[in-house]
Design a protein around this motif. Structure first.
Motif, PDB file in Angstrom:
ATOM      1  N   PRO A  37       0.461  -1.245  -0.153  1.00 27.90           N
ATOM      2  CA  PRO A  37       0.123  -0.228   0.020  1.00 27.90           C
ATOM      3  C   PRO A  37       0.862   1.712  -0.341  1.00 27.90           C
ATOM      4  CG  PRO A  37      -0.970  -1.855   1.634  1.00 27.90           C
ATOM      5  CD  PRO A  37       0.274  -2.164   0.923  1.00 27.90           C
ATOM      6  N   GLU A  38       1.868   1.489   0.493  1.00 29.30           N
ATOM      7  CA  GLU A  38       2.858   2.041   0.305  1.00 29.30           C
ATOM      8  C   GLU A  38       3.566   2.745  -0.132  1.00 29.30           C
ATOM      9  OE1 GLU A  38       2.764  -0.422   3.461  1.00 29.30           O
ATOM     10  OE2 GLU A  38       5.381  -0.444   2.890  1.00 29.30           O
ATOM     11  N   GLU A  39       3.878   1.627  -1.355  1.00 26.94           N
ATOM     12  CA  GLU A  39       4.176   1.944  -2.758  1.00 26.94           C
ATOM     13  C   GLU A  39       3.258   2.333  -3.598  1.00 26.94           C
ATOM     14  OE1 GLU A  39       7.795  -1.396  -3.450  1.00 26.94           O
ATOM     15  OE2 GLU A  39       5.827  -2.251  -3.711  1.00 26.94           O
TER      16      GLU A  39
ATOM     17  N   LEU B 134     -10.014  -7.670  -3.380  1.00 23.65           N
ATOM     18  CA  LEU B 134     -10.129  -8.340  -2.260  1.00 23.65           C
ATOM     19  C   LEU B 134      -9.595  -9.787  -2.567  1.00 23.65           C
ATOM     20  CD1 LEU B 134     -13.005  -7.613  -0.527  1.00 23.65           C
ATOM     21  CD2 LEU B 134     -10.823  -6.465  -0.105  1.00 23.65           C
ATOM     22  N   GLU B 135      -8.319 -10.245  -1.651  1.00 22.55           N
ATOM     23  CA  GLU B 135      -7.841 -10.859  -2.046  1.00 22.55           C
ATOM     24  C   GLU B 135      -6.981 -12.014  -0.965  1.00 22.55           C
ATOM     25  OE1 GLU B 135      -5.968 -13.408  -5.237  1.00 22.55           O
ATOM     26  OE2 GLU B 135      -6.422 -11.394  -6.319  1.00 22.55           O
ATOM     27  N   LYS B 136      -6.827 -13.496  -0.600  1.00 25.89           N
ATOM     28  CA  LYS B 136      -6.885 -13.863   0.603  1.00 25.89           C
ATOM     29  C   LYS B 136      -5.067 -12.932   0.970  1.00 25.89           C
ATOM     30  CE  LYS B 136      -5.240 -18.291   2.803  1.00 25.89           C
ATOM     31  NZ  LYS B 136      -4.834 -19.812   2.589  1.00 25.89           N
TER      32      LYS B 136
ATOM     33  N   LYS C 298       1.499 -11.500  -2.443  1.00 25.04           N
ATOM     34  CA  LYS C 298       0.552 -10.425  -3.116  1.00 25.04           C
ATOM     35  C   LYS C 298       0.482  -8.897  -2.140  1.00 25.04           C
ATOM     36  CE  LYS C 298      -2.594 -13.507  -5.156  1.00 25.04           C
ATOM     37  NZ  LYS C 298      -3.907 -14.226  -4.727  1.00 25.04           N
ATOM     38  N   LYS C 299       0.999  -9.134  -1.528  1.00 25.00           N
ATOM     39  CA  LYS C 299       1.587  -7.482  -0.525  1.00 25.00           C
ATOM     40  C   LYS C 299       0.259  -7.071  -0.050  1.00 25.00           C
ATOM     41  CE  LYS C 299       5.804  -7.105  -3.155  1.00 25.00           C
ATOM     42  NZ  LYS C 299       6.875  -5.875  -4.117  1.00 25.00           N
ATOM     43  N   ASN C 300      -0.414  -8.356   0.427  1.00 25.33           N
ATOM     44  CA  ASN C 300      -1.781  -8.005   1.236  1.00 25.33           C
ATOM     45  C   ASN C 300      -1.927  -8.256   2.906  1.00 25.33           C
ATOM     46  OD1 ASN C 300      -2.333  -9.836   0.565  1.00 25.33           O
ATOM     47  ND2 ASN C 300      -4.670  -9.162   0.426  1.00 25.33           N
TER      48      ASN C 300
END
Length: 865
Positions: free
Chosen positions: A595-597, A619-621, A626-628
């Motif tokens: 998110p920071e990118e 939305l993904e797991k 996936k950097k989430n």
RNA sequence: GCCGAAGUGGCGGAAUUGGUAGACGCGCUAGAUUCAGGGUCUAGUGGGAAAUUGCUCCCGUAGGGGUUCAAAUCCCCUCUUCGGCACCA
């Protein structure tokens, strides 16, 4: 009590308190009802993730609630500690798998403690402890004795670069190795000696018991039934031409046997090579079989792959028509299913149809559908439906279903086969050419063959002094002092089995071991296991719907037959919680972004690296790649464990996916602060006040507040019982809102204070399973000396929740037209009369004939006119 | 292709048995807290129309049809999403 809520301090304080008091330690107490609550134990990857937080928060609510309800609650935790990531860490960082694993365990245990889960930590164990896996080796030996563990050559995934077997999950969807080599030639099939557990012996039982697990989600049972894949059909023997031998096939469509015009064998079928031997087809068959073997398994078994095959040069005879049937080897026939041979009926099976068209093989229609007439000359695809039999001798005129019975009977009588059942389920291959697993206790001797390690020689300890490189054979195979041993039978030179067991073996019985983790006279202390088992409530992710849950059910049956356990099924109730999801940002050029990118908002997300447009994150797991991910550590640090728990429980019902929301977390934190302020304002004046006793007659605001308090107790209790934690929490929120608004809050008379005390005390008690540290602190502030967990769960006053007046909805022809409040004591006629008296209703019904008046007690009146 | 689950405001979700659709929370709006911001408290918040003020009406639970006095809920059809199985003979 502090003016402000400082989660860190109070959480630490109560964690220490629970630990020092050993509040969650349990023993078998035959005078109390037991409750075994279990969450799937984690793999010690190093850090807990939000999935763990959610899973274990759900479990902890139930464990704490049941404890307060007086159950003797077993709530253990341990570590699924064998597995590949430990070996990868060794390969990448040169750390020994054992060191890596035990360090991770220490780290994760500290994290779990910081979450405040109510585990009996005295029962903790890791499956890589010798004291655990030695018993697994014993089970293996007993299974070997009974023929339930056996060795067989079979085809497995093979990576030429790693020179090792890969599990199916480790083969990427494009057929390459998961390690991602440059110029990967693709995973191939290689024949290997492998150990198997005979789960297929239990296929029918495992299937039948799917109907006897009412506490399991239907979709998990469906997946298991699907996986077991029972088919009812028949075996038919096709005699080989000029030979005594027969080819056995399994079919579910024995009603089409008169239409079988050729035979298809799997490339791996032993007859494929032997039949062609000496014929002109020998070379063609051999090269075809070789080609199939080299081919990527996924490609070969994909439905879209074109059907191809090669004639073996041999023929068999249709046992019904005596017709001569050429025998082919075909790419789409699987050795693993049925008998590895298929009778081909091109008119009534699409695969056979395509094959026949390609190789010019004859078609005979034997089933006619109800309407038109099928003809072999004009049909463009197989007719796979049912119908009436034609060209089928004495079975002509029968309907398919009837014919299947009759033909099966006929085959039985003539010794040509008969009714059979086939399953899709295969035996469980447990061999792993890996180091970090439980050694299989077998010794090979040139003179005595395969010799089990005598029980008295157990355990076969996994040696520590290995070098794990990830290349070549299993590291164990290179370790002389491990491999070279004596044959237990003849004393001559022997070689140890160097395969280790699949880690799913460990997780197939850990729940039994939690009943008696310290027992050292055998794997399981039956008395204790019988007290605790089965698990009353099991909680974990849906990803284990088949594998772990099916293996555990199988293992339970085996252990029961061996007399170690008494239950048929290990888990009475199963809750499969949803995944934790968060939006992902993917840049077309730079891939997944943190998110920071990402800069900008809404539709205008842009990549900070290249400025490219980013589609709004879906939305993904949560996953690292996936950097989430959201690190629980960060949450605990910023808001405390109670807020983290609260959010997970409130944001969505347990079995649904949870969409991460930073604002939602803020909301949960805000609520706790709101409750905190209420207590810090009230606790001083209510400290030595006793709650109003049951049955107290009250009026006005006092009565209303008390009513809300007791309605909330009722609602929260019912909601926890049915695992609706989100609505339970919302009910507590409502009570808090009502307290804030109630004039009773500011009244100084004794009775008001007692009503207020009851309300506020109830808030603490009802919150305690969800946010335990927080609740303990509130409880203490109210002057209570004992831990809140030792207090019994509140009961509601039946009289307090009784409504004196009820709101009745009045409908005219099903449409809402008015509401009236009337005494709850009104009888049917009175309610109807009042409804008809309403001014609005009178207006609407004026001049119309009232045909019917429907009354739903305490809810509504519907006037039909 | 087969099987299963689901589809409700701007969002997460509620409605246990067919009986007030939208609880609770997020977000948003307004007011208060004698500056701003934050925090807090209070109120409002499905859409539309009407409105000399609250006693108004219509629409609305993916879409269409049906059963019923009454449907988010039951039945049929269609669409969409997710999951499982899939050349299994």
């Amino acid at each position: 009590m502090d003016q402000r809520y400082h989660p860190k301090e109070i959480e630490e304080k109560w964690q220490n308190f629970w630990e020092s008091q050993k509040l969650f330690k349990v023993t078998e107490d035959r005078n109390r009802k037991k409750y075994y609550l279990l969450e799937m134990f984690p793999y010690p990857s190093g850090k807990i993730h939000m999935g763990h937080v959610r899973n274990y928060s759900i479990g902890d609510v139930v464990a704490r609630y049941k404890k307060m309800r007086g159950f003797n609650v077993l709530h253990p935790m341990g570590w699924d500690a064998f597995g590949m990531p430990a070996e990868n860490a060794a390969i990448e960082h040169g750390v020994h798998p054992a060191k890596w694993t035990y360090e991770n365990i220490a780290n994760m245990k500290a994290q779990l403690k910081r979450m405040g889960f109510s585990y009996d930590w005295d029962r903790e164990f890791a499956t890589c402890d010798v004291s655990y896996y030695k018993w697994e080796q014993l089970f293996f030996l007993r299974m070997y004795e009974k023929g339930l563990a056996y060795k067989k050559r079979s085809f497995v995934n093979w990576c030429e670069i790693c020179k090792t077997v890969l599990a199916n999950e480790q083969v990427m969807s494009d057929g390459t190795c998961w390690r991602g080599h440059a110029d990967d030639p693709g995973v191939t099939q290689k024949e290997f000696d492998q150990w198997f557990f005979k789960i297929t012996d239990y296929a029918e039982e495992l299937l039948e018991w799917c109907d006897k697990l009412p506490g399991w989600p239907e979709r998990v049972l469906t997946m298991q039934r699907n996986w077991i894949g029972k088919s009812v059909g028949a075996e038919i023997h096709f005699p080989l031409e000029n030979s005594e031998e027969v080819i056995k096939v399994f079919t579910t469509r024995q009603d089409t046997v008169f239409g079988a015009t050729f035979m298809s064998l799997a490339p791996e079928h032993p007859l494929a090579l032997s039949l062609s031997k000496g014929t002109s087809q020998e070379e063609a068959v051999r090269s075809f079989v070789e080609k199939m073997r080299r081919q990527d398994w996924r490609k070969r078994t994909a439905e879209t792959t074109e059907k191809e095959g090669v004639f073996t040069g041999a023929y068999c005879l249709n046992p019904m028509t005596k017709a001569r049937m050429p025998i082919f080897v075909a790419n789409f026939v699987l050795m693993e299913y049925g008998t590895g041979a298929v009778m081909a009926v091109p008119t009534h099976d699409q695969r056979d149809f395509e094959f026949a068209k390609r190789y010019g093989l004859p078609l005979i229609v034997v089933v006619q559908p109800g309407d038109g007439k099928l003809s072999a000359e004009t049909m463009t695809e197989a007719y796979e439906g049912e119908g009436v039999l034609v060209n089928s001798g004495q079975f002509n005129g029968m309907h398919s279903a009837q014919a299947r019975e009759a033909i099966a009977e006929y085959l039985e009588k003539k010794g040509l086969g008969g009714k059979r059942v086939s399953y899709r389920l295969r035996d469980w291959g447990i061999s792993r050419q890996r180091y970090w697993g439980a050694p299989i206790p077998i010794i090979y001797c040139d003179r005595c063959g395969t010799v089990p390690v005598p029980e008295k020689d157990l355990p076969v300890v996994l040696p520590a002094n290995v070098e794990v490189t990830g290349m070549g054979e299993s590291p164990l195979a290179k370790l002389k002092e491990f491999v070279e041993t004596r044959c237990p039978k003849c004393g001559g030179p022997g070689r140890r089995e160097t395969d280790t067991m699949d880690t799913f073996v460990e997780s197939s019985w850990y729940f039994d071991r939690f009943a008696c983790p310290d027992y050292d006279e055998g794997p399981l202390d039956k008395k204790r296991v019988d007290y605790w088992m089965p698990v009353d409530q099991y909680i974990g992710g849906i990803e284990h719907a088949i594998l772990h849950l099916l293996y555990s059910r199988f293992f339970t049956r085996v252990l029961k037959e061996m007399g170690w356990v008494s239950v048929d099924e290990p888990f009475t109730n199963l809750l499969t919680q949803g995944m934790v999801c968060k939006e992902v940002y993917e840049c077309p050029r730079d891939g997944y972004l943190f998110p920071e990118e990402v800069e900008g908002q809404g539709e205008g997300f842009r990549c900070r690296k290249c400025g490219g447009q980013i589609s709004v994150g879906r939305l993904e797991k949560m996953s690292k790649s996936k950097k989430n991910v959201v690190d629980p550590e960060y949450l605990i640090e910023k808001y405390g464990a109670d807020t983290a728990r609260m959010f997970c429980l409130f944001a969505s019902p347990p079995e649904k996916d949870l969409d991460w929301s930073d604002q939602g977390v803020e909301g949960s934190f805000r609520f706790l602060n709101r409750v905190w302020r209420l207590f810090s304002e009230q606790h001083g004046r209510l400290k030595d006040v006793k709650a109003v006793p049951f049955g107290t007659a009250l009026e006005g605001d006092q009565k209303l507040l008390r009513q809300k308090t007791h309605k909330t107790i009722k609602k929260v209790t019912e909601d926890i019982e049915r695992f609706h934690f989100n609505t339970a929490i919302s009910a507590i929120m409502e009570l808090v809102n009502e307290i804030y608004l109630s004039p009773v809050k500011d009244q100084a008379d004794e009775l008001s204070k007692r009503v207020m005390r009851e309300a506020i005390e109830t808030v603490a008690l009802l919150l305690s399973p969800f946010v335990p540290h927080f609740a303990e602190e509130l409880w203490e502030a109210l002057g209570e000396k004992r831990s809140i967990i030792q207090r019994e769960w509140p009961d509601y006053d039946r009289e307090a929740v009784l409504e004196e007046e009820v709101l009745i909805v009045i409908q005219v022809n099903g449409k809402l037209r008015d509401r009236i409040t009337i005494p709850a004591s009104f009888g049917e006629n009175e309610v109807k009369a009042w409804a008809l008296k309403s001014e609005r209703i009178r207006k609407l019904t004026e001049g119309k004939e009232i045909k019917r008046v429907i009354l739903v007690p305490k809810k509504l009146v519907n006037i039909v006119c």
